[in-house]
Design a protein around this motif. Sequence first.
Motif, PDB file in Angstrom:
ATOM      1  N   UNK A 114       8.470  -6.079   4.623  1.00 50.45           N
ATOM      2  CA  UNK A 114       9.193  -6.829   3.595  1.00 50.45           C
ATOM      3  C   UNK A 114       9.881  -5.902   2.614  1.00 50.45           C
ATOM      4  N   UNK A 115       9.267  -4.761   2.385  1.00 51.03           N
ATOM      5  CA  UNK A 115       9.854  -3.849   1.415  1.00 51.03           C
ATOM      6  C   UNK A 115       9.302  -2.453   1.576  1.00 51.03           C
ATOM      7  N   UNK A 116      10.051  -1.511   1.100  1.00 50.28           N
ATOM      8  CA  UNK A 116       9.548  -0.136   1.056  1.00 50.28           C
ATOM      9  C   UNK A 116       9.983   0.501  -0.262  1.00 50.28           C
ATOM     10  N   UNK A 117       9.288   1.571  -0.604  1.00 49.92           N
ATOM     11  CA  UNK A 117       9.761   2.472  -1.636  1.00 49.92           C
ATOM     12  C   UNK A 117       9.963   3.792  -0.932  1.00 49.92           C
ATOM     13  N   UNK A 118      11.058   4.451  -1.218  1.00 48.98           N
ATOM     14  CA  UNK A 118      11.323   5.728  -0.562  1.00 48.98           C
ATOM     15  C   UNK A 118      11.880   6.706  -1.580  1.00 48.98           C
ATOM     16  N   UNK A 119      11.719   7.984  -1.286  1.00 48.93           N
ATOM     17  CA  UNK A 119      12.289   9.021  -2.139  1.00 48.93           C
ATOM     18  C   UNK A 119      13.375   9.735  -1.352  1.00 48.93           C
ATOM     19  N   UNK A 138      14.902   9.915   3.957  1.00 49.52           N
ATOM     20  CA  UNK A 138      14.065   9.796   2.777  1.00 49.52           C
ATOM     21  C   UNK A 138      12.611   9.753   3.201  1.00 49.52           C
ATOM     22  N   UNK A 139      11.736   9.956   2.236  1.00 48.45           N
ATOM     23  CA  UNK A 139      10.303   9.883   2.510  1.00 48.45           C
ATOM     24  C   UNK A 139       9.799   8.518   2.047  1.00 48.45           C
ATOM     25  N   UNK A 140       9.272   7.742   2.967  1.00 39.96           N
ATOM     26  CA  UNK A 140       8.709   6.442   2.611  1.00 39.96           C
ATOM     27  C   UNK A 140       7.400   6.687   1.850  1.00 39.96           C
ATOM     28  N   UNK A 141       7.280   6.097   0.655  1.00 42.98           N
ATOM     29  CA  UNK A 141       6.087   6.323  -0.167  1.00 42.98           C
ATOM     30  C   UNK A 141       5.207   5.076  -0.310  1.00 42.98           C
ATOM     31  N   UNK A 142       5.826   3.900  -0.245  1.00 40.03           N
ATOM     32  CA  UNK A 142       5.041   2.660  -0.302  1.00 40.03           C
ATOM     33  C   UNK A 142       5.648   1.650   0.668  1.00 40.03           C
ATOM     34  N   UNK A 143       4.813   0.740   1.123  1.00 38.17           N
ATOM     35  CA  UNK A 143       5.332  -0.317   1.992  1.00 38.17           C
ATOM     36  C   UNK A 143       4.703  -1.662   1.613  1.00 38.17           C
ATOM     37  N   UNK A 148       0.830  -1.212   0.000  1.00 37.90           N
ATOM     38  CA  UNK A 148       0.000   0.000   0.000  1.00 37.90           C
ATOM     39  C   UNK A 148       0.855   1.248   0.000  1.00 37.90           C
ATOM     40  N   UNK A 149       0.178   2.381  -0.183  1.00 35.69           N
ATOM     41  CA  UNK A 149       0.857   3.662  -0.112  1.00 35.69           C
ATOM     42  C   UNK A 149       1.061   4.085   1.342  1.00 35.69           C
ATOM     43  N   UNK A 150       1.977   5.014   1.523  1.00 38.62           N
ATOM     44  CA  UNK A 150       2.401   5.403   2.868  1.00 38.62           C
ATOM     45  C   UNK A 150       1.311   6.079   3.682  1.00 38.62           C
TER      46      UNK A 150
END
Lengths: 508, 508
Positions: free
Chosen positions: B211-216, B250-255, B155-157
């Motif tokens: 398990x994972x993240x997306x970050x900027x 960084x800013x976490x955007x998805x997890x 999902x999104x942050x």
Amino acid sequence: MMHFNTKMLIRSLQKAKNAQYVFRNASSGLPDLTKDRYPVNRADFATLGDKHLQFFRDLLGPQRVITDPAECEGYNVDWIKAVRGYSTCVLKPKTTEEVSKILSFCNDHTVAVCPQGGNTGLVGGSVPVFDEVVLCTSQMNTIYDINDTSGVLICQAGCVLESLDEALAEHGLMMPLDLGAKGSCHIGGNVSTNAGGLRLLRYGNLHGNVLGIEAVKPDGQIIDLLSTLKKDNTGFHLKHLFIGSEGSLGVVTKVAIHCVPKPKAVNLAFVGLPSFENVLKVLKRAKRDLGEILASCEMIDESTLEVCTGNLKLRSPIPEYPFYMLIETHGSNNAHDEEKLNGFLGDVMDSGLVLDGTVTNEPSKMKNIWDLRERITEGFILDGYVFKYDVSLPIEQFYSLVPVFRQRLSNHPDIVRITGYGHLGDGNIHFQVSCKQFSREILEKIEPFVYEYTSRLKGSISAEHGIGFRKPKYMKYSKSPESIAIMKDLKKMFDPKGILNPYKVLPP
Amino acid sequence: MMHFNTKMLIRSLQKAKNAQYVFRNASSGLPDLTKDRYPVNRADFATLGDKHLQFFRDLLGPQRVITDPAECEGYNVDWIKAVRGYSTCVLKPKTTEEVSKILSFCNDHTVAVCPQGGNTGLVGGSVPVFDEVVLCTSQMNTIYDINDTSGVLICQAGCVLESLDEALAEHGLMMPLDLGAKGSCHIGGNVSTNAGGLRLLRYGNLHGNVLGIEAVKPDGQIIDLLSTLKKDNTGFHLKHLFIGSEGSLGVVTKVAIHCVPKPKAVNLAFVGLPSFENVLKVLKRAKRDLGEILASCEMIDESTLEVCTGNLKLRSPIPEYPFYMLIETHGSNNAHDEEKLNGFLGDVMDSGLVLDGTVTNEPSKMKNIWDLRERITEGFILDGYVFKYDVSLPIEQFYSLVPVFRQRLSNHPDIVRITGYGHLGDGNIHFQVSCKQFSREILEKIEPFVYEYTSRLKGSISAEHGIGFRKPKYMKYSKSPESIAIMKDLKKMFDPKGILNPYKVLPP
């Protein structure tokens, strides 16, 4: 189900078993030197001379500085005999301070260092590539504390996993991780490689269970992150940089681990199934019906089991089936656990998902069954040469590599078997192509296709074995260029001279 | 047991409740600006002008660029009204790409940015200190996938924790974390602050479950670490740098989070005890006898419960005792769980460890009991001003801060109560000194002594709340100078201009 005519190949294996392995030097039983087999160039590190050895001997005494070539040999080659360095010096520090002084000296003199625990790694991460000094943790094996109430163990990095489990058992506790190599592997190596293993399904991974570490940076600086607290949100969580970075950023010298209560009841079921489709259904029902007591859920395919029953002459408690599952429960009340397990087993037998099975809580019988799982790697060595892959895949595609490669490599006369087994509950399969002997032709049919395939399915090209020496160039199949760039920046930050475990983990 | 004459203080509280709080501006109900209360200087960031606003409006449209001062107010002040910035611009991106463009622009123009989730933090980490642009994740609330078989949520942050739990319930799943702020907090904020909460004892921490993240990154680079695999040992484990670094790197955007099966059986016991000694004994027996079904083990002292029963007028199901425990079980078979729980409760009652208790599995009754725990923070606000500490301590010393401070601060007329409650099973206590009004004299008697005390016992000065704006100078009590130096190097590496969440986490 497509069968790979395993029986025929097993027979040919029996004849080939004593033949010379191409990957080994027939005269010494050792593989070729890594430098001669792989396209890798020695970096500009110092060559060890008297002044270096004198420093080491002054620091550790002559007993803990090993320079005898015969004695060094065991530290130069990995246990599956796939890679081999030619270090002339093995150091055996006992304390963090000694590790610090060794690294500080090596950094000052640009001497490359290969940290080594139990040397049970499977990707060539734990032995030198060239003549790196081996820093072996075998004498760092002190247990400092086991706290009955909090469940926290504090020990040195060189403690053997199985010894820790034995010591914990006296306190009613158990390590959260368990692996086939438990009799040799060091906890520092487990932490440095983020070892997974057989109980991860239940007790979680080391990033969750390691409470603290102490590590020494390549410049000798000691980093004290040895918290014993379950919660500590004071700044960036640095310990995770050392968990799973395979000794690239620092040498782990101490660990604090949150251990779990030793279960009062342990039950193990071993079942046979007709198809992978059924395996998936049984996994789902095991999660649902066994819930909180499910501790392990492993899968073995028929052809894999035959390396144990055929090569190692182990006995299986049930006849042959296309697939097998090991399902272990850990609980605090045996009556409850047996009721849950019997209900589950009755259900999967009645519905025809499982064709046959056995269940036991007798330790000796459980050990016999676990041997069928834990001795697989050993059994494969007898096939000749094994191309071994350790990948994570989405659960639906868990087994897909096997039929894909059976088709891709069909009719190749050197192949003994193409098989899959592993940590079903965690989506982590060990995929093997075993051959009578090493074959570049087969290798090139497997790689990089196996990595491309895994990458397309968004899997991991190394689920638990790590990158080591053998996989850096394939990291791109699981990590983005941006991530790899950050890793390289971190390596530069921690180890500007690159002395620690060079030629490994990061792509050139 | 030393009692702190709580009844008398409660009575004085009732009279004081409507008085003006010194930490608030009487006319607006808002606290003073942070810049006026704390010794902090604005760094040399750009002041927002038309060209910046024009860029943001072109990117997001006028609706998602908030500049109305009244509307900005809620984003400038934290919910316990302890800190307050004066940002004139709140941005509400919907996508990772928008976050990337915002950060890239701000980095190029040296505009400081404060990332904000649900703004439920307790250490001033989520609001601007000066005029930083607020980057609010509230519109990033898409759930991409819930996988029934693997239990993975992506999902999104900006998804609210409680909404995620509701969505998961339809799939028979549950978030591994739960906290009092669940109705407001965002999962991105939970991950960024490594939130702990009420179920950590059972389901582990976010370092284990994410398990994972997306970050900027602050320069706008998108880092894709959005693995959904339980095992992935391909290089350094970078995601952990973003878990718990409070938006500094960084800013976490998805997890992607590994969720747990929603328990079929939930039971909650609420018991009264005569002493902390007994609390410890009951904890040990709960771990032993409830084993794998133990999900929460919380402690509340008598004086803390009175903020709920007194200030909030909630009803306790049992009479007054010096200590209370909430013990929740999660399991897959209610008959088994009830048998275990009844056996355990019978044992601790018969042995006199527990004086009284109630047990229920009715949702409404469980909610009433949990309210006594989850609404404590809210109840304390009515005391006047609360000095609130969130520390981890070795379990034997878990409650020791309370008697120590009751002695240290005895007879101070402004004090309402000195209490402790919290996550007993994780060694994490929330320690409070509440006063009729803010008092610098009391503050100076508490700090830095509370941190020195915690440090001497090798505890953590921030167990789960983080460092934020209010604790950087105290980080040294839990982290070594070498560790802090590495954190600063990491900050420089990720954010050379220091635009992201400045003035926070790292000591100056």
